[in-house]
Design a protein around this motif. Structure first.
Motif, PDB file in Angstrom:
ATOM      1  N   MET A  70      43.818  31.895  40.092  1.00  0.00           N
ATOM      2  CA  MET A  70      45.053  32.681  40.198  1.00  0.00           C
ATOM      3  C   MET A  70      46.270  31.762  40.232  1.00  0.00           C
ATOM      4  N   GLY A  71      46.148  30.629  40.916  1.00  0.00           N
ATOM      5  CA  GLY A  71      47.233  29.657  40.933  1.00  0.00           C
ATOM      6  C   GLY A  71      47.531  29.122  39.543  1.00  0.00           C
ATOM      7  N   ARG A  72      46.476  28.758  38.821  1.00  0.00           N
ATOM      8  CA  ARG A  72      46.661  28.249  37.446  1.00  0.00           C
ATOM      9  C   ARG A  72      47.306  29.309  36.562  1.00  0.00           C
ATOM     10  N   GLU A  73      46.821  30.540  36.645  1.00  0.00           N
ATOM     11  CA  GLU A  73      47.311  31.615  35.772  1.00  0.00           C
ATOM     12  C   GLU A  73      48.752  32.024  36.082  1.00  0.00           C
ATOM     13  N   SER A  74      49.158  31.927  37.339  1.00  0.00           N
ATOM     14  CA  SER A  74      50.522  32.338  37.688  1.00  0.00           C
ATOM     15  C   SER A  74      51.527  31.192  37.579  1.00  0.00           C
ATOM     16  N   HIS A  75      51.047  29.959  37.459  1.00  0.00           N
ATOM     17  CA  HIS A  75      51.915  28.779  37.383  1.00  0.00           C
ATOM     18  C   HIS A  75      52.928  28.915  36.240  1.00  0.00           C
ATOM     19  N   PRO A  76      54.204  28.635  36.426  1.00  0.00           N
ATOM     20  CA  PRO A  76      54.842  27.962  37.548  1.00  0.00           C
ATOM     21  C   PRO A  76      55.370  28.919  38.628  1.00  0.00           C
ATOM     22  N   ARG A  77      54.931  30.145  38.611  1.00  0.00           N
ATOM     23  CA  ARG A  77      55.341  31.100  39.639  1.00  0.00           C
ATOM     24  C   ARG A  77      54.304  31.117  40.758  1.00  0.00           C
ATOM     25  N   GLU A  78      54.740  31.436  41.973  1.00  0.00           N
ATOM     26  CA  GLU A  78      53.823  31.597  43.093  1.00  0.00           C
ATOM     27  C   GLU A  78      53.146  32.960  43.010  1.00  0.00           C
ATOM     28  N   PHE A  79      51.974  33.055  43.600  1.00  0.00           N
ATOM     29  CA  PHE A  79      51.340  34.345  43.817  1.00  0.00           C
ATOM     30  C   PHE A  79      51.056  34.476  45.310  1.00  0.00           C
ATOM     31  N   ALA A  80      50.841  35.680  45.775  1.00  0.00           N
ATOM     32  CA  ALA A  80      50.446  35.920  47.167  1.00  0.00           C
ATOM     33  C   ALA A  80      49.402  37.023  47.189  1.00  0.00           C
ATOM     34  N   ALA A  81      48.450  36.892  48.094  1.00  0.00           N
ATOM     35  CA  ALA A  81      47.386  37.881  48.256  1.00  0.00           C
ATOM     36  C   ALA A  81      46.968  37.899  49.721  1.00  0.00           C
ATOM     37  N   LEU A  82      46.265  38.945  50.100  1.00  0.00           N
ATOM     38  CA  LEU A  82      45.719  39.043  51.446  1.00  0.00           C
ATOM     39  C   LEU A  82      44.209  38.848  51.378  1.00  0.00           C
ATOM     40  N   LEU A  83      43.648  38.297  52.454  1.00  0.00           N
ATOM     41  CA  LEU A  83      42.236  37.956  52.507  1.00  0.00           C
ATOM     42  C   LEU A  83      41.502  38.847  53.499  1.00  0.00           C
ATOM     43  N   THR A  84      40.246  39.144  53.190  1.00  0.00           N
ATOM     44  CA  THR A  84      39.374  39.831  54.135  1.00  0.00           C
ATOM     45  C   THR A  84      38.079  39.038  54.235  1.00  0.00           C
ATOM     46  N   ALA A  85      37.344  39.273  55.340  1.00  0.00           N
ATOM     47  CA  ALA A  85      36.136  38.502  55.613  1.00  0.00           C
ATOM     48  C   ALA A  85      35.015  39.408  56.103  1.00  0.00           C
ATOM     49  N   GLU A  86      33.800  38.917  55.916  1.00  0.00           N
ATOM     50  CA  GLU A  86      32.610  39.555  56.463  1.00  0.00           C
ATOM     51  C   GLU A  86      31.829  38.498  57.225  1.00  0.00           C
ATOM     52  N   SER A  87      31.456  38.789  58.453  1.00  0.00           N
ATOM     53  CA  SER A  87      30.643  37.886  59.278  1.00  0.00           C
ATOM     54  C   SER A  87      31.228  36.481  59.351  1.00  0.00           C
ATOM     55  N   GLY A  88      32.551  36.383  59.465  1.00  0.00           N
ATOM     56  CA  GLY A  88      33.215  35.091  59.621  1.00  0.00           C
ATOM     57  C   GLY A  88      33.424  34.301  58.348  1.00  0.00           C
ATOM     58  N   VAL A  89      33.156  34.937  57.187  1.00  0.00           N
ATOM     59  CA  VAL A  89      33.306  34.246  55.902  1.00  0.00           C
ATOM     60  C   VAL A  89      34.314  35.004  55.043  1.00  0.00           C
ATOM     61  N   ILE A  90      35.376  34.320  54.615  1.00  0.00           N
ATOM     62  CA  ILE A  90      36.354  34.932  53.713  1.00  0.00           C
ATOM     63  C   ILE A  90      35.635  35.248  52.404  1.00  0.00           C
ATOM     64  N   SER A  91      35.707  36.525  52.019  1.00  0.00           N
ATOM     65  CA  SER A  91      34.923  36.957  50.872  1.00  0.00           C
ATOM     66  C   SER A  91      35.727  37.701  49.815  1.00  0.00           C
ATOM     67  N   ASP A  92      36.867  38.261  50.196  1.00  0.00           N
ATOM     68  CA  ASP A  92      37.615  39.094  49.250  1.00  0.00           C
ATOM     69  C   ASP A  92      39.083  38.726  49.215  1.00  0.00           C
ATOM     70  N   ILE A  93      39.646  38.806  48.003  1.00  0.00           N
ATOM     71  CA  ILE A  93      41.073  38.607  47.768  1.00  0.00           C
ATOM     72  C   ILE A  93      41.650  39.952  47.374  1.00  0.00           C
ATOM     73  N   ASN A  94      42.718  40.352  48.048  1.00  0.00           N
ATOM     74  CA  ASN A  94      43.321  41.662  47.822  1.00  0.00           C
ATOM     75  C   ASN A  94      44.740  41.502  47.319  1.00  0.00           C
ATOM     76  N   LEU A  95      44.965  41.938  46.093  1.00  0.00           N
ATOM     77  CA  LEU A  95      46.315  41.951  45.533  1.00  0.00           C
ATOM     78  C   LEU A  95      46.945  43.279  45.903  1.00  0.00           C
ATOM     79  N   ILE A  96      48.098  43.226  46.524  1.00  0.00           N
ATOM     80  CA  ILE A  96      48.764  44.418  47.025  1.00  0.00           C
ATOM     81  C   ILE A  96      49.794  44.885  45.999  1.00  0.00           C
ATOM     82  N   PRO A  97      49.771  46.182  45.636  1.00  0.00           N
ATOM     83  CA  PRO A  97      50.769  46.701  44.686  1.00  0.00           C
ATOM     84  C   PRO A  97      52.187  46.412  45.177  1.00  0.00           C
ATOM     85  N   GLY A  98      53.027  45.985  44.256  1.00  0.00           N
ATOM     86  CA  GLY A  98      54.415  45.692  44.586  1.00  0.00           C
ATOM     87  C   GLY A  98      54.660  44.257  45.025  1.00  0.00           C
ATOM     88  N   SER A  99      53.592  43.441  45.089  1.00  0.00           N
ATOM     89  CA  SER A  99      53.787  42.030  45.439  1.00  0.00           C
ATOM     90  C   SER A  99      54.620  41.364  44.357  1.00  0.00           C
TER      91      SER A  99
END
Length: 123
Positions: A17-46
């Motif tokens: 995602m960093g490579r694809e959005s370069h030279p612009r920044e991207f932002a996303a929220l993370l979720t986890a299961e059992s202490g392991v980050i597993s999902d990236i969530n792109l929020i509409p309107g970011s």
């Protein structure tokens, strides 16, 4: 929840995602299961720009249990800015910054206070 690791597939996606959005920044929220980050969530309107990225928290689904955030630094700096730390304070316990050139070692994880945190990369 104690977050101690990130799935390799999630980390690889963040770097892509960093490579694809370069030279612009991207932002996303993370979720986890059992202490392991597993999902990236792109929020509409970011919004991603050349110097910052914004996530509209009013668009975050109520049932999304946010663990933290991820965003890119196209300039390659792998340390949080003051604005990043203010964002960290309202968006979970683990925060990942990926930076140019977005290779396998071009990322760091931080606490809400901006202190480095070690995350294990798991299959």
């Amino acid at each position: 929840m104690n977050i101690s690791a990130i799935q390799k597939s999630a980390l690889d996606l963040l770097l892509a995602m960093g490579r694809e959005s370069h030279p612009r920044e991207f932002a996303a929220l993370l979720t986890a299961e059992s202490g392991v980050i597993s999902d990236i969530n792109l929020i509409p309107g970011s919004i991603g720009g050349e110097a910052s990225a914004q996530v509209p928290f009013e668009m975050v689904p109520l049932n999304l249990h946010v663990t933290g955030s991820a965003h890119s630094h196209p300039n390659g700096t792998l340390f949080p800015s003051d604005a990043d730390i203010r964002f960290f304070a309202v968006s979970g316990s683990r925060h990942i910054i990926v930076g140019y050139p977005y290779g396998p070692d071009d990322w760091r994880c931080f606490s809400p206070e901006g202190r480095p945190v070690r995350l294990e990369v798991v299959p």
